[in-house]
Design a protein around this motif. Structure first.
Motif, PDB file in Angstrom:
ATOM      1  N   ASP A  30      19.928 160.729 -11.317  1.00  0.00           N
ATOM      2  CA  ASP A  30      20.039 160.074 -10.018  1.00  0.00           C
ATOM      3  C   ASP A  30      21.410 160.332  -9.404  1.00  0.00           C
ATOM      4  N   PHE A  31      21.395 160.583  -8.095  1.00  0.00           N
ATOM      5  CA  PHE A  31      22.609 160.836  -7.329  1.00  0.00           C
ATOM      6  C   PHE A  31      22.593 159.966  -6.085  1.00  0.00           C
ATOM      7  N   LYS A  32      23.758 159.839  -5.487  1.00  0.00           N
ATOM      8  CA  LYS A  32      23.836 159.238  -4.163  1.00  0.00           C
ATOM      9  C   LYS A  32      24.861 160.017  -3.361  1.00  0.00           C
ATOM     10  N   ILE A  76      22.713 157.849   0.839  1.00  0.00           N
ATOM     11  CA  ILE A  76      21.437 158.545   0.684  1.00  0.00           C
ATOM     12  C   ILE A  76      21.227 158.737  -0.813  1.00  0.00           C
ATOM     13  N   GLU A  77      20.076 158.315  -1.315  1.00  0.00           N
ATOM     14  CA  GLU A  77      19.781 158.450  -2.734  1.00  0.00           C
ATOM     15  C   GLU A  77      18.868 159.650  -2.956  1.00  0.00           C
ATOM     16  N   LYS A  99      30.062 159.785 -11.515  1.00  0.00           N
ATOM     17  CA  LYS A  99      30.891 160.991 -11.540  1.00  0.00           C
ATOM     18  C   LYS A  99      30.736 161.694 -10.201  1.00  0.00           C
ATOM     19  N   THR A 100      31.855 161.943  -9.533  1.00  0.00           N
ATOM     20  CA  THR A 100      31.834 162.651  -8.261  1.00  0.00           C
ATOM     21  C   THR A 100      31.716 164.145  -8.520  1.00  0.00           C
ATOM     22  N   ILE A 119      27.660 161.931  -5.647  1.00  0.00           N
ATOM     23  CA  ILE A 119      28.020 161.194  -6.857  1.00  0.00           C
ATOM     24  C   ILE A 119      26.806 161.068  -7.773  1.00  0.00           C
ATOM     25  N   LYS A 120      26.993 161.399  -9.045  1.00  0.00           N
ATOM     26  CA  LYS A 120      25.939 161.223 -10.050  1.00  0.00           C
ATOM     27  C   LYS A 120      26.062 159.834 -10.641  1.00  0.00           C
ATOM     28  N   ILE A 121      24.936 159.165 -10.773  1.00  0.00           N
ATOM     29  CA  ILE A 121      24.890 157.843 -11.394  1.00  0.00           C
ATOM     30  C   ILE A 121      24.403 158.044 -12.824  1.00  0.00           C
ATOM     31  N   ASN A 122      25.262 157.790 -13.784  1.00  0.00           N
ATOM     32  CA  ASN A 122      24.922 157.985 -15.193  1.00  0.00           C
ATOM     33  C   ASN A 122      24.054 156.843 -15.714  1.00  0.00           C
TER      34      ASN A 122
END
Length: 108
Positions: free
Chosen positions: A75-77, A88-89, A37-38, A28-31
């Motif tokens: 950034d993603f998780k 996991i980041e 957004k997956t 998942i992207k963290i905007n």
């Protein structure tokens, strides 16, 4: 690894699942505005497989509205939905893995 270049594959090695572990692994992207957004989802079931390896390769997609490298950088998780495992980041930085630049030419 915590940081990846554009074009890197993000590998995940899973082992030691119990037969009760079942769910989804999501990248998942963290905007910047906090929305998410997956990018990719993989299902898993410890009853069927207790160990496996997968990889995520964020890429551009007109269909999924991932139009340019700016949509991938950030950034993603990795979320283990359906379990108590911690996220996991990670971060994809605005640098290209040599030879992968052509894969990030705008598509929308």
């Amino acid at each position: 690894r915590e940081e990846y270049f554009l074009g890197h594959k993000i590998f995940l090695m899973v082992n030691g699942l119990s037969s009760d572990d079942k769910g989804f692994i999501k990248l998942i992207k963290i905007n910047a505005d906090g929305s998410e957004k997956t990018f990719k989802t993989y299902g898993f079931d410890g009853m069927k497989k207790r160990e496996f390896n997968i990889y995520f390769s964020p890429y551009l997609s007109n269909v999924n509205k991932i139009c340019s490298s700016e949509d991938v950088v950030g950034d993603f998780k990795m979320v283990f939905e359906g379990t108590n495992y911690e996220n996991i980041e990670l971060k994809i930085i605005n640098q290209y893995l040599p030879g992968s630049e052509y894969r990030f030419e705008p598509v929308c």
